[in-house]
Each structure stands twice: as structure tokens, then as C-alpha cells.
Write an enzyme that holds these catalytic residues in place. Sequence first.
Site, PDB file in Angstrom:
ATOM      1  N   HIS A  99     -31.826   4.845  10.583  1.00 28.64           N
ATOM      2  CA  HIS A  99     -32.447   3.577  10.161  1.00 28.64           C
ATOM      3  C   HIS A  99     -31.776   2.473  10.971  1.00 28.64           C
ATOM      4  O   HIS A  99     -30.587   2.585  11.288  1.00 28.64           O
ATOM      5  CB  HIS A  99     -32.150   3.245   8.703  1.00 28.64           C
ATOM      6  CG  HIS A  99     -32.613   4.236   7.695  1.00 28.64           C
ATOM      7  ND1 HIS A  99     -31.906   5.356   7.377  1.00 28.64           N
ATOM      8  CD2 HIS A  99     -33.694   4.233   6.874  1.00 28.64           C
ATOM      9  CE1 HIS A  99     -32.532   6.025   6.421  1.00 28.64           C
ATOM     10  NE2 HIS A  99     -33.625   5.376   6.101  1.00 28.64           N
ATOM     11  N   ASP A 102     -28.384   1.519   9.772  1.00 26.69           N
ATOM     12  CA  ASP A 102     -27.314   2.525   9.855  1.00 26.69           C
ATOM     13  C   ASP A 102     -26.448   2.291  11.083  1.00 26.69           C
ATOM     14  O   ASP A 102     -25.255   2.575  11.075  1.00 26.69           O
ATOM     15  CB  ASP A 102     -27.868   3.960  10.009  1.00 26.69           C
ATOM     16  CG  ASP A 102     -28.808   4.360   8.900  1.00 26.69           C
ATOM     17  OD1 ASP A 102     -28.679   3.809   7.799  1.00 26.69           O
ATOM     18  OD2 ASP A 102     -29.675   5.224   9.149  1.00 26.69           O
ATOM     19  N   GLU A 230     -43.531   9.501   5.213  1.00 20.72           N
ATOM     20  CA  GLU A 230     -42.689  10.402   4.415  1.00 20.72           C
ATOM     21  C   GLU A 230     -42.956  10.166   2.931  1.00 20.72           C
ATOM     22  O   GLU A 230     -42.551   9.160   2.372  1.00 20.72           O
ATOM     23  CB  GLU A 230     -41.217  10.156   4.734  1.00 20.72           C
ATOM     24  CG  GLU A 230     -40.306  11.110   3.968  1.00 20.72           C
ATOM     25  CD  GLU A 230     -38.833  10.899   4.275  1.00 20.72           C
ATOM     26  OE1 GLU A 230     -38.492  10.567   5.432  1.00 20.72           O
ATOM     27  OE2 GLU A 230     -38.021  11.059   3.347  1.00 20.72           O
ATOM     28  N   GLU A 266     -40.086  16.032   3.093  1.00 20.46           N
ATOM     29  CA  GLU A 266     -38.721  16.306   2.631  1.00 20.46           C
ATOM     30  C   GLU A 266     -38.757  17.254   1.443  1.00 20.46           C
ATOM     31  O   GLU A 266     -39.492  17.030   0.472  1.00 20.46           O
ATOM     32  CB  GLU A 266     -38.018  15.000   2.257  1.00 20.46           C
ATOM     33  CG  GLU A 266     -36.608  15.282   1.778  1.00 20.46           C
ATOM     34  CD  GLU A 266     -35.780  14.055   1.485  1.00 20.46           C
ATOM     35  OE1 GLU A 266     -35.835  13.079   2.256  1.00 20.46           O
ATOM     36  OE2 GLU A 266     -35.074  14.087   0.466  1.00 20.46           O
ATOM     37  N   ASP A 294     -37.753  16.791   6.631  1.00 20.97           N
ATOM     38  CA  ASP A 294     -36.405  16.408   6.229  1.00 20.97           C
ATOM     39  C   ASP A 294     -35.843  17.578   5.439  1.00 20.97           C
ATOM     40  O   ASP A 294     -36.237  17.834   4.292  1.00 20.97           O
ATOM     41  CB  ASP A 294     -36.413  15.109   5.407  1.00 20.97           C
ATOM     42  CG  ASP A 294     -36.289  13.886   6.317  1.00 20.97           C
ATOM     43  OD1 ASP A 294     -36.304  14.061   7.551  1.00 20.97           O
ATOM     44  OD2 ASP A 294     -36.161  12.762   5.792  1.00 20.97           O
ATOM     45  N   ASP A 305     -32.924  12.664  -6.549  1.00 15.92           N
ATOM     46  CA  ASP A 305     -32.905  13.025  -5.140  1.00 15.92           C
ATOM     47  C   ASP A 305     -31.462  13.282  -4.715  1.00 15.92           C
ATOM     48  O   ASP A 305     -30.773  12.373  -4.291  1.00 15.92           O
ATOM     49  CB  ASP A 305     -33.505  11.826  -4.389  1.00 15.92           C
ATOM     50  CG  ASP A 305     -33.861  12.124  -2.964  1.00 15.92           C
ATOM     51  OD1 ASP A 305     -33.913  13.308  -2.608  1.00 15.92           O
ATOM     52  OD2 ASP A 305     -34.098  11.153  -2.223  1.00 15.92           O
ATOM     53  N   ASP A 307     -30.352  15.243  -2.293  1.00  9.49           N
ATOM     54  CA  ASP A 307     -30.179  15.372  -0.837  1.00  9.49           C
ATOM     55  C   ASP A 307     -29.065  16.342  -0.445  1.00  9.49           C
ATOM     56  O   ASP A 307     -28.168  15.992   0.330  1.00  9.49           O
ATOM     57  CB  ASP A 307     -29.880  13.997  -0.203  1.00  9.49           C
ATOM     58  CG  ASP A 307     -31.112  13.130  -0.085  1.00  9.49           C
ATOM     59  OD1 ASP A 307     -32.240  13.638  -0.235  1.00  9.49           O
ATOM     60  OD2 ASP A 307     -30.952  11.915   0.172  1.00  9.49           O
ATOM     61  N   ASP A 337     -31.656  15.514   6.307  1.00 15.97           N
ATOM     62  CA  ASP A 337     -31.512  14.338   5.452  1.00 15.97           C
ATOM     63  C   ASP A 337     -30.734  14.827   4.231  1.00 15.97           C
ATOM     64  O   ASP A 337     -31.278  15.027   3.144  1.00 15.97           O
ATOM     65  CB  ASP A 337     -32.890  13.787   5.052  1.00 15.97           C
ATOM     66  CG  ASP A 337     -32.762  12.425   4.383  1.00 15.97           C
ATOM     67  OD1 ASP A 337     -31.619  12.017   4.112  1.00 15.97           O
ATOM     68  OD2 ASP A 337     -33.795  11.785   4.139  1.00 15.97           O
TER      69      ASP A 337
HETATM   70  C1  XLS Z   1     -34.951   8.575   0.899  1.00 15.50           C
HETATM   71  C2  XLS Z   1     -35.593   8.964   2.137  1.00 15.50           C
HETATM   72  C3  XLS Z   1     -35.145   8.216   3.380  1.00 15.50           C
HETATM   73  C4  XLS Z   1     -36.083   8.447   4.521  1.00 15.50           C
HETATM   74  C5  XLS Z   1     -35.930   7.505   5.652  1.00 15.50           C
HETATM   75  O1  XLS Z   1     -35.106   9.214  -0.130  1.00 15.50           O
HETATM   76  O2  XLS Z   1     -35.419  10.348   2.282  1.00 15.50           O
HETATM   77  O3  XLS Z   1     -33.829   8.535   3.714  1.00 15.50           O
HETATM   78  O4  XLS Z   1     -35.972   9.755   5.033  1.00 15.50           O
HETATM   79  O5  XLS Z   1     -36.007   6.198   5.240  1.00 15.50           O
HETATM   80 CA    CA Z   2     -35.925  11.699   3.909  1.00 11.38          CA
HETATM   81 CA    CA Z   3     -34.187  12.184  -0.147  1.00 12.74          CA
END
Ligand code: XLS
Ligand code: CA
Ligand code: CA
Length: 438
Positions: A99, A102, A230, A266, A294, A305, A307, A337
Site C-alpha cells: 500500500h 506502507d 478484492e 483472499e 491473497d 480476519d 490473516d 497477505d
Molecule cells: C484487508 C485486505 C487488504 C488488502 C489490500 O483485509 O486484505 O490488506 O489486501 O488493501
Molecule cells: Ca488481502
Molecule cells: Ca485479510
Amino acid sequence: MAYFENVSKIQYEGPTSKNALAFKFYNPEEIIGDRTMEEWLRFGVAYWHTFTYDGTDPFGHGNMIRPWNHLKGMELAKARVEAAFEFFEKLNAPFFCFHDVDIAPEGETLRETNKNLDEIVDMIEDYMKTSKTKLLWNTANMFTHPRFVHGAATSCNADVFAFSAAKVKKGLEVAKRLGAENYVFWGGREGYESLLNTDMGLEQDNLARFFQMAVDYAKEIGFSGQFLIEPKPKEPTKHQYDFDVATGIAFLKKYDLDPYFKFNIEANHATLAGHTFEHELRVARINGMLGSVDANQGDPLLGWDTDEFPTDLYATTLAMYEIIKNGGLGKGGLNFDAKVRRGSFEPEDLFRAHIAGMDSFAVGLKVANKLIEDRVLDDFIANRYRSYNEGIGKDITQGKADFKVLEEHVLDMKEFKNESGRVEELRALVNQYLLTAF
Ligand code: XLS
Ligand code: CA
Ligand code: CA
């Protein structure tokens, strides 16, 4: 200076290796079907989780031990770029994603922010001249800053809409400069909290206008990367407009935007939407819109979430099944991700976690490819639907039957011969392939 001095280049050592900092299954050169593992998997490192995230959670301060922790502002941003390219090189990562916020700190105004961004993008561009690591995608963070409290392209505040447009404009310029393969739109705050204060029709029309402007600008500057949406059903917004792939497709078709977009799917967002990961991949695939992935996983015991790095081999196998059936991901890739757990705070955990994810997808690739080569599911499915190959079934699929013809066909029928779907047998077969592929 080395940021990860305890780690040397990660090598493939095979399934019996006891070295935590080695690949057991990911062997980039190994040929699977018609290409190498590296070509199929196109792994990406997510800048935000790997170099920016400090471990902060809603109940605790940042706790990650990182060699750049003592730095601030632009010095910090520069150190992260150096660390990132050392990490990519040691991991042998073909891609990365970021991003805008980032990689460079925000200033008081967009002009200042863009100046910071330019300085860091210069630096990244320099590194990319000699690094093999390419940019899979970049995106604009339009959810962290308080100005996005009511959304970005769906905000009730037109100034925020304009600000968001300017951010994406800059993002597309950066994407072009760095040769990004894709550009991602994730609408974390594009949605609503309550219909009591929301003009949903206007918000969705505005979101479509925003996407159209992005399409137009990409064309104007000659950015030829793939646009990706996404989906995610919720979090941070209670109801997100890009709920899942099917909702996204309907939206794009309504506004004639479907030719310009594919999906970045994702795993954890799929499960939050009440789907499996493979369901979302399948919906995108059969609509010709599977763009990128992702790669992560959620936790079935937690409703948010999380991740996590993907380690569930069943899920990676079924995901790779869809990806192989799609002929690969084209310009897309498997972007991790994913973030290390709060308890995994050592810098080396960043390598351990990526190795776990890469090995898990390598296993998935190999098993899925074998399932496809042996036509295990294909033959079963073809047989299951064989009633459409002849007689009335063929008439249906060829558009020759209507309600009257169909009524005629069944009016005096007494017995309908159904057969078992044998799903347990098929699951056991997938297990058998999983356990015998290596
Ligand atoms: C958040 C999202 C984000 C996107 C990119 O849940 O996964 O990280 O992948 O903005
Ligand atoms: Ca993502
Ligand atoms: Ca996520």
C-alpha cells in the site's frame, strides 16, 4: 548492512530436511505439468505485514523485534526498503506488494505525502534494477486515516472522494513506474454501518464512477497492469459493497466495468463471507475473472480476519486445483497477505512463516496437479452429469427443449434413477493423493 544476519539464502533441501530455514517442498525449478513451481506459484511478500506491522492488536502494544525499530519517519522507510530487498533475495521471492502508506510516511498534505512517496519509489526502482523481485501489485490505503471514516469513493463527503481519486491517480503512476503486474482495489470502508443514514444507490454509483475514472487514467498514462477487485464481506465496515466474488461480478456488470477487472481472492475473506476459499476461486474462474490470490488462512474458532500464514494442505490443494484449471494466474500470483502471530516476534519468524506458506502451496500444487493428471475428479464429474450427453439432457443443453417438451418427457414417469454423489469416497481419495504425492 544486513538486517537479517542470522539468515542466509533459503535453499530447497527436500522433505526430510530438519533445517527450519530451508524449503522442504518448494523447489522453484521442479517441473509440474507444463511449467516450473516458481512459474505456477508466483509468490509475493506483503510489505505491510512483513516490514510495517509491529504486532499491535486491540489489546496490546507493538511487540515485534525488528532491526529497524529504533528509526522514525523517512529514515525508517528507507531502512525498510533495504531490509525488504535483503529479505526478498534471501527468500528467493519473485514478487512483492504494498500500500502507498506502507512504504512512505504521510505528510500534512497529499503534496507532501507524494514527495515522500517519490523518494522511496526512487529507491525501490533502483533496487529493482538488480533484484529479480518484481511488483505484483500496489494499492492505495484508503481506510486507516480518519478522513476515510465514512469511506473513500463511497464517502458522503465529496472532498474525500476527490482525495481518494488523487491517491489512486498517484498509485497508478507508481504502478506504471515500477512495472506492477496488477493494481488492487480493496474497499475496506466502502460500505455502510446503517441504512438509516446511507444513500446506497448514490454510494454505489459513485464507486462505479471512481472505477471508470481509474480505467480511463490507466489508459491515458499507458498502465497496462490488470485491475483487481478484492472482495471482503465485512471488517472494518459492517457491510462491505464488494461482499464476495459473485456480488462483485454483479456490480461490475451493472456498470459495464466487467471487461476491465478481475478478482484478487483472499482465503480469509472467502471464509468470512461464509464460503470456502475454493468456492470463491471457482466462481471467479468459471466467469473468466480469476486474477490473483491473497494466500492466507483464517481461524475457524475466531470470527475475524486473522490473516494467518497458510498451512492447511487440504485448502492449498483445492485452491491450486482451481488455479491449475484456470491455466495459472496469468499476471497474478500468490501474495502472502499474512502476518506472523503475536507470539512469533523474532525477525527470523518472518522467514519461518513464509517458508511454511510456500511449502504448503508447493504441496498443494503437486497434489492438485496429480489429481488433474489422473482425471480423478474430472472423470467422476463427467460421469455424474452424463444424462446431459444424450436424449432429453442433450436437448436441454442445446436449447432444443422448452417447458412443454419437458412436461411431455416426465408426465408419466414413475421412477427417477438417482445415483450416489459419493462425496466421502472422493474426500478419502483426495486424502490418499495428499499422503502419497511425495
Ligand atoms: C484487508 C485486505 C487488504 C488488502 C489490500 O483485509 O486484505 O490488506 O489486501 O488493501
Ligand atoms: Ca488481502
Ligand atoms: Ca485479510
